[in-house]
Design an enzyme around this catalytic site. Structure first.
Site, short mmCIF file in Angstrom:
data_model
loop_
_atom_site.label_atom_id
_atom_site.label_comp_id
_atom_site.label_asym_id
_atom_site.label_seq_id
_atom_site.Cartn_x
_atom_site.Cartn_y
_atom_site.Cartn_z
N CYS A 119 0.85 -1.19 0.00
CA CYS A 119 0.00 0.00 0.00
C CYS A 119 0.89 1.24 0.00
O CYS A 119 1.57 1.52 1.00
CB CYS A 119 -0.90 -0.04 1.23
SG CYS A 119 -2.13 1.27 1.29
N CYS A 163 -18.37 15.81 -5.51
CA CYS A 163 -17.32 15.39 -6.43
C CYS A 163 -17.45 16.11 -7.77
O CYS A 163 -18.44 15.94 -8.48
CB CYS A 163 -17.37 13.88 -6.63
SG CYS A 163 -16.35 13.27 -7.99
#
Length: 314
Positions: A119, A163
């Site tokens: 990650c 968004c």
């Protein structure tokens, strides 16, 4: 491998503040805010500090975490592992083997064949496309919808409704809209980056600037599109996207727009359209900082009709 060692001043001079904070300061960028978490172009991800090849697009997978994820490095020797006991937990930190840049952490919940999930932070990486690849972000685009052919009057409107990828796509489908661009407005910082705005510390909202032909679509019509495109009753939130950057706001450019926006909001509040109070801000338009190019017409460039992001998008 021979180490690359530089002074703190040299790293600061070489890197952007965000890169330095993460690669040298062991920071972590917000989930869904990095440039590479939703990146799918063929190529290699190199260390931002020394250029060492670290991970390949062949080993990249969608983990749903909001960070670039890989199931193995290109070469095992290019990555080092350190125990990280911060925050009262035990994690395994991964670093560049050549310059000790902080990359992220590795977990054992990844896919086959390794079962590992590396990650990483986007700011710790520099992407190098393969020679034969062509990035979808490099596809020539225009801020004008394909169907637009107009030499008539042009007026401007600015809206924030969560968004901005989805909001822009919605307005680009409105007849009479001549051009759109996404960006940041309503905050205190100058020239904010997407990373800055995602931190929810600049005061900016993700917004869409719309140019339209008032002889084909009225400002009142655009207000109707705006209120229908999102939930104006959720404060600083749209669905899974949370923060002041996702607030509902109308940035008016003149007194006529202010009056129209106030009237539209009052009409909706007097109707049974929403069960909760409308929290949409109606404020004067301020400096509009155009967002990075890869955000412009984001859904259109990827052939998407709607935003598929499950939680945030950085």
């Amino acid at each position: 491998m021979e180490k690359i060692v530089k002074s703190d001043a040299e790293w600061r001079a070489q890197l952007t503040p965000e890169q330095y904070q993460i690669a040298r300061g062991k920071g972590t960028e917000p989930a869904f805010c990095g440039l590479l978490w939703d990146h799918h172009e063929p190529g290699v991800y190199n260390c931002v500090c020394c250029g060492l090849p670290l991970f390949s697009s062949e080993h990249k997978f969608e983990s749903g975490t909001g960070w670039p994820s890989y199931y193995q490095p290109i070469v095992p020797e290019n990555v080092e592992y350190h125990d990280d006991l911060a925050y009262g937990m035990h994690r395994v930190e991964i670093l560049c083997a050549r310059c000790d840049a902080h990359l992220g952490h590795v977990f054992n919940d990844g896919p086959r064949p390794t079962g590992m999930r590396y990650c990483l932070n986007s700011e710790s990486l520099v992407f190098e496309p393969t020679a034969q690849s062509t990035s979808t972000d490099a596809t020539p685009t225009t801020n004008e919808p394909a169907s637009v052919q107009s030499s008539g009057p042009r007026e401007k409107a600015t809206f924030a409704a969560g968004c901005f990828w989805q909001v822009e796509a919605t307005f680009r489908n409105v007849e009479g809209v001549l051009a759109t661009q996404v960006g940041y407005t309503g905050g205190k910082a100058e020239r904010p980056s997407y990373y800055d705005v995602c931190s929810d510390t600049t005061g900016h909202a993700e917004a869409v600037e719309v140019e339209y032909d008032p002889t084909k679509v009225s400002y009142e019509d655009l207000l109707s599109v705006f209120f229908a495109a999102h939930d104006p009753t959720t404060l600083n939130r749209q669905g899974p996207d949370v923060g002041t950057q996702y607030r509902s706001a109308i940035f008016y450019h003149d007194e006529a727009q202010r009056q129209a926006a106030e009237a539209a909001k009052q009409r909706l509040e007097s109707s049974d359209t929403f069960r909760r109070p409308i929290v949409t801000e109606i404020v004067p338009a301020e400096t509009f900082w155009t967002a990075e190019d890869y955000h412009q017409q984001y859904l259109e460039k990827r052939g998407l009709a709607t935003c598929r992001i499950p939680a945030g998008h950085s």
